[in-house]
Design a protein around this motif. Structure first.
Motif, PDB file in Angstrom:
ATOM      1  N   GLY A 205       6.861   0.519 -11.020  1.00 29.71           N
ATOM      2  CA  GLY A 205       6.861   1.816 -10.362  1.00 29.71           C
ATOM      3  C   GLY A 205       7.069   2.932 -11.360  1.00 29.71           C
ATOM      4  O   GLY A 205       8.018   2.900 -12.148  1.00 29.71           O
ATOM      5  N   ILE A 206       6.197   3.925 -11.350  1.00 27.99           N
ATOM      6  CA  ILE A 206       6.355   5.109 -12.189  1.00 27.99           C
ATOM      7  C   ILE A 206       6.898   6.228 -11.306  1.00 27.99           C
ATOM      8  O   ILE A 206       6.205   6.729 -10.422  1.00 27.99           O
ATOM      9  CB  ILE A 206       5.027   5.533 -12.827  1.00 27.99           C
ATOM     10  CG1 ILE A 206       4.459   4.391 -13.675  1.00 27.99           C
ATOM     11  CG2 ILE A 206       5.213   6.774 -13.688  1.00 27.99           C
ATOM     12  CD1 ILE A 206       3.100   4.689 -14.259  1.00 27.99           C
ATOM     13  N   ARG A 207       8.164   6.576 -11.509  1.00 26.54           N
ATOM     14  CA  ARG A 207       8.870   7.540 -10.646  1.00 26.54           C
ATOM     15  C   ARG A 207       8.709   7.143  -9.179  1.00 26.54           C
ATOM     16  O   ARG A 207       8.538   7.971  -8.302  1.00 26.54           O
ATOM     17  CB  ARG A 207       8.357   8.965 -10.895  1.00 26.54           C
ATOM     18  CG  ARG A 207       8.647   9.481 -12.293  1.00 26.54           C
ATOM     19  CD  ARG A 207       8.090  10.863 -12.522  1.00 26.54           C
ATOM     20  NE  ARG A 207       6.628  10.888 -12.402  1.00 26.54           N
ATOM     21  CZ  ARG A 207       5.783  10.481 -13.352  1.00 26.54           C
ATOM     22  NH1 ARG A 207       6.258  10.017 -14.494  1.00 26.54           N
ATOM     23  NH2 ARG A 207       4.482  10.528 -13.154  1.00 26.54           N
ATOM     24  N   SER A 208       8.764   5.842  -8.937  1.00 28.23           N
ATOM     25  CA  SER A 208       8.571   5.299  -7.593  1.00 28.23           C
ATOM     26  C   SER A 208       8.983   3.834  -7.645  1.00 28.23           C
ATOM     27  O   SER A 208       9.400   3.330  -8.677  1.00 28.23           O
ATOM     28  CB  SER A 208       7.096   5.400  -7.180  1.00 28.23           C
ATOM     29  OG  SER A 208       6.305   4.561  -7.994  1.00 28.23           O
ATOM     30  N   ASN A 209       8.883   3.157  -6.496  1.00 25.98           N
ATOM     31  CA  ASN A 209       8.927   1.706  -6.537  1.00 25.98           C
ATOM     32  C   ASN A 209       7.959   1.128  -5.517  1.00 25.98           C
ATOM     33  O   ASN A 209       7.723   1.714  -4.461  1.00 25.98           O
ATOM     34  CB  ASN A 209      10.344   1.147  -6.359  1.00 25.98           C
ATOM     35  CG  ASN A 209      10.812   1.048  -4.926  1.00 25.98           C
ATOM     36  OD1 ASN A 209      11.592   1.868  -4.470  1.00 25.98           O
ATOM     37  ND2 ASN A 209      10.368   0.045  -4.189  1.00 25.98           N
ATOM     38  N   PRO A 210       7.350  -0.022  -5.855  1.00 20.65           N
ATOM     39  CA  PRO A 210       6.465  -0.685  -4.903  1.00 20.65           C
ATOM     40  C   PRO A 210       7.274  -1.486  -3.890  1.00 20.65           C
ATOM     41  O   PRO A 210       8.252  -2.139  -4.246  1.00 20.65           O
ATOM     42  CB  PRO A 210       5.623  -1.597  -5.795  1.00 20.65           C
ATOM     43  CG  PRO A 210       6.501  -1.889  -6.970  1.00 20.65           C
ATOM     44  CD  PRO A 210       7.399  -0.706  -7.156  1.00 20.65           C
ATOM     45  N   TYR A 211       6.871  -1.428  -2.633  1.00 19.14           N
ATOM     46  CA  TYR A 211       7.439  -2.281  -1.574  1.00 19.14           C
ATOM     47  C   TYR A 211       6.333  -3.205  -1.092  1.00 19.14           C
ATOM     48  O   TYR A 211       5.366  -2.761  -0.476  1.00 19.14           O
ATOM     49  CB  TYR A 211       7.926  -1.436  -0.400  1.00 19.14           C
ATOM     50  CG  TYR A 211       9.264  -0.771  -0.577  1.00 19.14           C
ATOM     51  CD1 TYR A 211      10.441  -1.459  -0.296  1.00 19.14           C
ATOM     52  CD2 TYR A 211       9.357   0.556  -0.980  1.00 19.14           C
ATOM     53  CE1 TYR A 211      11.675  -0.854  -0.437  1.00 19.14           C
ATOM     54  CE2 TYR A 211      10.597   1.176  -1.113  1.00 19.14           C
ATOM     55  CZ  TYR A 211      11.746   0.466  -0.842  1.00 19.14           C
ATOM     56  OH  TYR A 211      12.963   1.065  -0.972  1.00 19.14           O
ATOM     57  N   ILE A 212       6.472  -4.507  -1.378  1.00 17.92           N
ATOM     58  CA  ILE A 212       5.399  -5.433  -1.019  1.00 17.92           C
ATOM     59  C   ILE A 212       5.513  -5.868   0.441  1.00 17.92           C
ATOM     60  O   ILE A 212       6.605  -6.008   0.978  1.00 17.92           O
ATOM     61  CB  ILE A 212       5.357  -6.649  -1.962  1.00 17.92           C
ATOM     62  CG1 ILE A 212       6.606  -7.536  -1.816  1.00 17.92           C
ATOM     63  CG2 ILE A 212       5.181  -6.205  -3.408  1.00 17.92           C
ATOM     64  CD1 ILE A 212       6.507  -8.846  -2.604  1.00 17.92           C
ATOM     65  N   HIS A 213       4.351  -6.067   1.059  1.00 19.72           N
ATOM     66  CA  HIS A 213       4.311  -6.649   2.396  1.00 19.72           C
ATOM     67  C   HIS A 213       4.552  -8.153   2.331  1.00 19.72           C
ATOM     68  O   HIS A 213       4.937  -8.760   3.324  1.00 19.72           O
ATOM     69  CB  HIS A 213       2.959  -6.397   3.061  1.00 19.72           C
ATOM     70  CG  HIS A 213       2.655  -4.954   3.299  1.00 19.72           C
ATOM     71  ND1 HIS A 213       1.994  -4.164   2.391  1.00 19.72           N
ATOM     72  CD2 HIS A 213       2.944  -4.157   4.354  1.00 19.72           C
ATOM     73  CE1 HIS A 213       1.870  -2.943   2.881  1.00 19.72           C
ATOM     74  NE2 HIS A 213       2.428  -2.900   4.070  1.00 19.72           N
ATOM     75  N   GLY A 214       4.292  -8.739   1.176  1.00 23.24           N
ATOM     76  CA  GLY A 214       4.511 -10.163   1.007  1.00 23.24           C
ATOM     77  C   GLY A 214       3.660 -10.705  -0.120  1.00 23.24           C
ATOM     78  O   GLY A 214       2.844  -9.999  -0.715  1.00 23.24           O
ATOM     79  N   LEU A 215       3.877 -11.965  -0.427  1.00 25.81           N
ATOM     80  CA  LEU A 215       3.007 -12.732  -1.310  1.00 25.81           C
ATOM     81  C   LEU A 215       2.312 -13.781  -0.459  1.00 25.81           C
ATOM     82  O   LEU A 215       2.964 -14.479   0.323  1.00 25.81           O
ATOM     83  CB  LEU A 215       3.805 -13.424  -2.415  1.00 25.81           C
ATOM     84  CG  LEU A 215       4.445 -12.559  -3.498  1.00 25.81           C
ATOM     85  CD1 LEU A 215       5.260 -13.441  -4.437  1.00 25.81           C
ATOM     86  CD2 LEU A 215       3.395 -11.791  -4.282  1.00 25.81           C
ATOM     87  N   SER A 216       0.995 -13.920  -0.607  1.00 25.84           N
ATOM     88  CA  SER A 216       0.234 -14.926   0.129  1.00 25.84           C
ATOM     89  C   SER A 216      -0.577 -15.734  -0.860  1.00 25.84           C
ATOM     90  O   SER A 216      -1.317 -15.164  -1.672  1.00 25.84           O
ATOM     91  CB  SER A 216      -0.707 -14.270   1.148  1.00 25.84           C
ATOM     92  OG  SER A 216       0.014 -13.520   2.112  1.00 25.84           O
TER      93      SER A 216
END
Length: 460
Positions: A205-216
Motif C-alpha cells: 500500500g502506498i499511503r494506503s493499505n489493500p483489503y483483500i476479499h480473499g485468496l482463491s
C-alpha cells in the motif's frame, strides 16, 4: 426454493461484549471440510453462564454415509491455555488444513499484535478416526511460523491472517501495519518439510493499505481481489503507542475505501499478472509485489465515499471465472454519477481476458457483509444478511444465464453475523453448510445460550 435446513449448535456466542468476535467475512475458512470430516473454529466461554474469558474452540464431525449413528455429532475441543480477553471484532480465529500432511492450523486474536499461531501433529486431518480430539495434538501458542524466526518483522504487527489450501500445501497471509497504512505478506507451508517459507510482500500500500476479499486457489491458479483504503493523517499517527487505529471505526474508516482490483498468479505468488494476462511488478518494493500503480489491476474505479466496503467476499467458479461481492452507491456501469441507494453488487469476470460485468442486487441494510459460494452445478449462491432485522437471504445466480438470472431461494429469521460457508463441502456433496449466529428465542433454532454459533445445512 431451498428446503429449510437442519440446525446444529456449536457453542454459545458471547453477549456481554460491545464487539462481535464470531462470524466475520474475513474468516476465510472458519468452517471447512476435509477427508469426509467437517471442522469449525469459533470463540466461546467455558459455559453459557460464564462471561469471560473466551477461548478458541475447534469442532469436528464426521460427514455423510460413513458416519455411524451419533458419530455425526460435533466433537468440540477447547484451548484453555489461551484466554481471549480483548473486546475487538478484528481478533477472530482462522482455520486452515494442509492437504498433504493433514496438519490443522489456527491463528487468532490479532489487531496489530504479535503473531499468535498453533498447529497440529501430522495426519490429524488425514486419519482423523485414529486420533482422540484433544488439545494435546496441537502445539502451544507460537509467535512465529515453523521454519521462520520470531524476529521476522511482519510477525510483530499482525492483523487479518488467512489460510488457503493450495495443492498439497497451505498458503498463509497477514497484514502488517495499521488501517490505511499497511501491506500484505504471503507465506507457503510445505507439507513435505513441515515448514513455512516467505514468498514476499505481495500487496504493497502506498499511503494506503489493500483489503483483500480473499485468496482463491483453483486449477493451479491463485486469485486475489481487493480494495484500497487511503490513509488520512491524524495527530499522533506516527506514535508507536498510538491506539486510535484500533477502533472499530476510527480516523481511517471504510469511507476511505476505493477501487476494486484483481490479480492472479500461476506460481503461488512469485509472479503476478493482471486481468489482461500481463506480468506486473513494482521494482521499488520487490520483484513479486503489487502496489497502487501496478498496471491494469483496477477492475472498477470506485471513488471514496461510495459505500464500498472492505473484505466482503470472492469466489472462483468451476470454470475459473472470478466473482466478487461488494456494494456501492454508484449506478451500475458508472464510475461516477448520481448517488444511489447503497446496493450489493455482483462483479463477474469470465475466464480468460473477457471484460468485467457489474450487476446490482438488493439494497444493503446495516453494515454486515455477505458471502459468495459456488455450487457443484456451477451456480453461484449469494448469501446476504439484513443486519437491521436479523434476517438472512440466499439468492442463486445461474451458470446457464451467465449469472445474469438471480432469484431468491431462501430467507430465515433470527440470524445474525456475517455468514461463513464450507466451500469444499458444497462442491463435493452439494450441501451448503452455513455458519451464522442465532437468537435462541427463535423457535426454529436449538437453544444453548441466549445467542449461539450455529451451522445450517441445506441440501441443494
Amino acid at each position: 426454493m431451498l428446503s429449510d435446513p437442519t440446525y446444529t449448535v456449536l457453542g454459545s456466542d458471547p453477549t456481554n461484549r460491545k464487539c462481535r468476535i464470531n462470524c466475520y467475512a474475513f474468516q476465510q475458512d472458519a468452517i471447512v471440510s476435509f477427508q469426509d470430516w467437517q471442522y469449525a473454529a469459533f470463540y466461546s466461554p467455558l459455559s453459557p453462564e460464564a462471561l469471560e474469558p473466551l477461548y478458541v474452540h475447534l469442532a469436528r464431525r464426521r460427514l455423510g454415509s460413513k458416519a455411524p449413528p451419533d458419530d455425526g455429532d460435533w466433537q468440540v475441543l477447547v484451548f484453555t491455555d489461551y484466554p481471549q480477553t480483548i473486546d475487538d471484532g478484528h481478533n477472530t480465529v482462522q482455520l486452515g488444513i494442509s492437504p498433504g500432511d493433514g496438519t490443522i492450523h489456527l491463528s487468532y486474536d490479532h489487531h496489530c499484535d504479535v503473531l499468535r499461531y498453533r498447529y497440529s501433529c501430522r495426519n490429524l486431518g488425514l486419519k482423523p478416526a485414529e486420533f482422540s480430539w484433544t488439545s494435546s495434538n496441537f502445539t502451544a501458542t507460537l509467535d512465529y511460523l515453523p521454519g521462520l524466526p520470531a524476529s521476522h518483522q511482519p510477525f510483530h504487527y499482525v492483523t487479518y491472517p488467512r489460510f488457503c489450501a493450495a495443492g498439497p500445501d497451505l498458503l498463509f497471509t497477514l497484514r502488517d501495519g495499521k488501517a490505511g497504512l499497511g501491506n500484505d505478506h504471503l507465506y507457503l507451508y510445505s507439507s513435505a518439510s513441515g515448514h513455512f517459507s516467505y514468498v514476499g510482500q505481495h500487496l504493497t500500500g502506498i499511503r494506503s493499505n489493500p483489503y483483500i476479499h480473499g485468496l482463491s486457489y483453483r486449477s493451479g491458479r491463485l486469485h486475489v481481489t481487493w480494495v484500497y483504503r487511503g490513509f488520512v493523517h491524524y495527530d499522533g499517527w506516527d506514535d508507536l503507542a498510538d491506539t486510535k487505529h484500533r477502533q472499530q471505526a476510527g480516523p481511517n474508516g471504510a469511507e476511505n475505501n476505493h477501487d476494486l482490483c484483481y490479480a492472479y498468479s500461476d506460481d503461488l505468488g512469485k509472479t503476478w499478472k493482471n486481468g489482461q494476462d500481463k506480468v506486473i511488478s513494482s521494482e521499488g518494493f520487490g520483484p513479486n509485489t503489487i502496489d497502487n500503480d501496478s498496471e491494469g489491476i483496477v477492475a472498477f474505479h470506485i471513488p471514496k465515499g461510495s459505500g464500498l466496503t472492505n473484505q466482503e467476499s470472492q469466489v472462483v467458479d468451476l470454470e475459473g471465472g472470478v466473482h466478487i461481492l461488494n456494494r456501492s452507491s454508484l449506478p451500475v456501469g458508472s464510475d461516477e454519477g448520481t448517488v444511489d441507494t447503497v446496493r450489493w453488487k455482483h462483479y463477474y469476470k469470465a475466464p480468460g481476458d473477457g471484460p468485467w460485468i457489474e450487476r446490482a442486487l438488493r439494497p444493503v441494510y446495516g453494515s454486515a457483509r455477505g458471502r459468495l459460494a459456488v455450487a457443484n452445478t456451477g451456480d453461484i449462491l449469494i448469501i446476504l444478511p439484513d443486519a437491521e432485522k436479523g434476517h438472512m437471504h440466499i439468492n442463486r445466480a445461474t451458470k446457464g444465464s451467465g449469472f445474469a438470472a438471480c432469484e431468491a431461494v431462501w430467507s430465515g429469521k433470527g440470524l445474525w453475523g456475517e455468514p461463513l460457508v464450507d466451500q469444499a463441502r458444497l462442491e463435493s456433496d452439494n450441501i451448503l453448510s452455513l455458519m451464522v449466529l442465532a437468537d435462541a428465542q427463535e423457535a426454529s433454532t436449538p437453544q444453548l445460550g441466549s445467542k449461539n454459533v450455529l451451522v445450517l445445512d441445506f441440501e441443494l
